[in-house]
Write an enzyme that holds these catalytic residues in place. Structure first.
Site: not given
Ligand code: MRU
Length: 356
Positions: A46-47, A195, A236, A246-247
């Site tokens: 998560g960013a 996730q 992200d 984003n994801k």
């Molecule tokens: O690969 P991850 O689990 O780090 O991906 C996370 C995401 O894509 C979240 O949506 C993003 O980081 C925002 S978290 C507030």
């Protein structure tokens, strides 16, 4: 609310998110190499959370450096900056943390090295505390977009686990609930790392927010049935023209929202907005190991041995699909980010007013 990361007695303690929801296990990182390993292996993800981990990793690295001045300490930290930055390229938050610490050391370079080392620990803890406050502010603004009875779709995990606490995409949901609105959340499972299934469903259930889990390919069908009122996702890296990384799968959700006339909102702390990158095609997209796709939990093979795999961890949603961006400073049109980049911009004029 579950704790994602903490500084405890000179160590960085992080929840191992790869083991959720089966086990709640915390890992103690005694040096920055372990923090970097934790970011890479998704113990923490998560960013905003990896930005906080990087900040704490830098503070940890500083403690082991023999330096007689601020300049020498900064020089000694370069390998830690490089190792942390090399972990995950898409989220801008690690770069944000490195920039913040460079500027902080520069500002305090006349302190003794010993004093500066303890200031860095305080600064890392401040990054965590500020993150929670920022999320609450995102919640304050974002809750205005949620009506009593709404069902909100979210993708991946942009909740407490992805931040210092409270979450970004989940913050408006939490505030709406605190305001007494009856809401419910639909969580995409989010292949391949799950996730949504493992983390979002778990944390919302822990916090008493009604949640329904769907497989990723179900989102379109339930939109078609009129069961989704709005979507809120995290990011992200959101860039100057309003494009949003984003994801993986977020782009598909945004296109589906457009087709069904459903507002698509992005919750973005300012630390996830990269004003120096003009457009989304310039965002580095992390590609992860094929095993995440060919295996479940690294052990159970679900695809033929030797099959070719693409495993993009993130995608970019063009600004035209983004209804608005919810930040700690207010809600903005993606096309207004360019104006927001100007420190003298009148934020009150740029903010979108939401009528109750
Ligand atoms: O690969 P991850 O689990 O780090 O991906 C996370 C995401 O894509 C979240 O949506 C993003 O980081 C925002 S978290 C507030």
């Amino acid at each position: 609310m579950v704790k994602t990361i903490e500084w405890v007695n000179g160590k960085v303690v992080m929840l191992d998110q790869t083991r959720l929801p089966i086990e709640v296990v915390y890992i103690e990182c005694a040096d920055y190499h372990q923090v970097a390993e934790g970011i890479k292996k998704l113990w923490i993800r998560g960013a905003p959370a990896i930005g906080i981990a990087a900040a704490m990793g830098i503070a940890l690295a500083a403690q082991d450096i023999q330096a007689s001045s601020g300049d020498a300490l900064l020089k000694g930290l370069e390998p830690a900056f490089a190792e942390l930055l090399a972990t995950r390229p898409t989220a801008v938050n690690i770069q944000w943390a490195v920039n913040r610490f460079r500027a902080f050391i520069d500002k305090h370079k006349n302190e003794t090295a010993a004093e500066l080392k303890s200031l860095l620990i305080r600064e890392a803890q401040l990054v965590l505390d500020e993150d929670i406050e920022i999320n609450k502010a995102i919640g304050f603004w974002g809750a205005q977009l949620i009506k009593d009875g709404d069902t909100i779709l979210t993708h991946c995990n942009a909740g407490s686990l992805a931040t210092g606490g409270y979450g970004t995409a989940t913050a408006p949901m939490r505030v709406a609930k605190e305001q007494g609105k009856q809401i419910s959340v639909i969580a995409d499972e989010t292949r391949p790392v799950l996730q949504g299934a493992r983390l979002t469903a778990w944390e919302l259930m822990e916090d008493g927010i009604p949640v329904t889990l769907i497989s990723d390919n179900t989102a379109g069908a339930i939109m078609q049935k009129g069961e989704i009122n709005l979507a809120i996702v995290g990011t992200d890296r959101t860039v100057l023209n309003g494009d949003v990384a984003n994801k993986i799968g977020t782009y598909s959700v945004a296109v589906l929202c457009k087709e069904h006339g459903i507002p698509f909102y992005v919750a973005a702390p300012m630390s996830s907005i990269d004003f120096s990158t003009p457009s989304g095609d310039l965002i580095p997209i992390e590609e992860r190991s094929p095993e995440e796709v060919t295996h479940i939990f690294g052990t159970c093979r679900i695809a033929p041995e030797g099959v070719r795999v693409r495993n993009l961890a993130f995608d970019v949603t063009p600004a035209k699909y983004v209804t608005a961006i919810i930040t700690e400073k207010g809600i903005f049109r993606p096309s207004d980010l360019k104006k927001l980049a100007d420190p003298s911009a009148d934020i009150n004029r740029l903010r979108i007013e939401v009528r109750p």
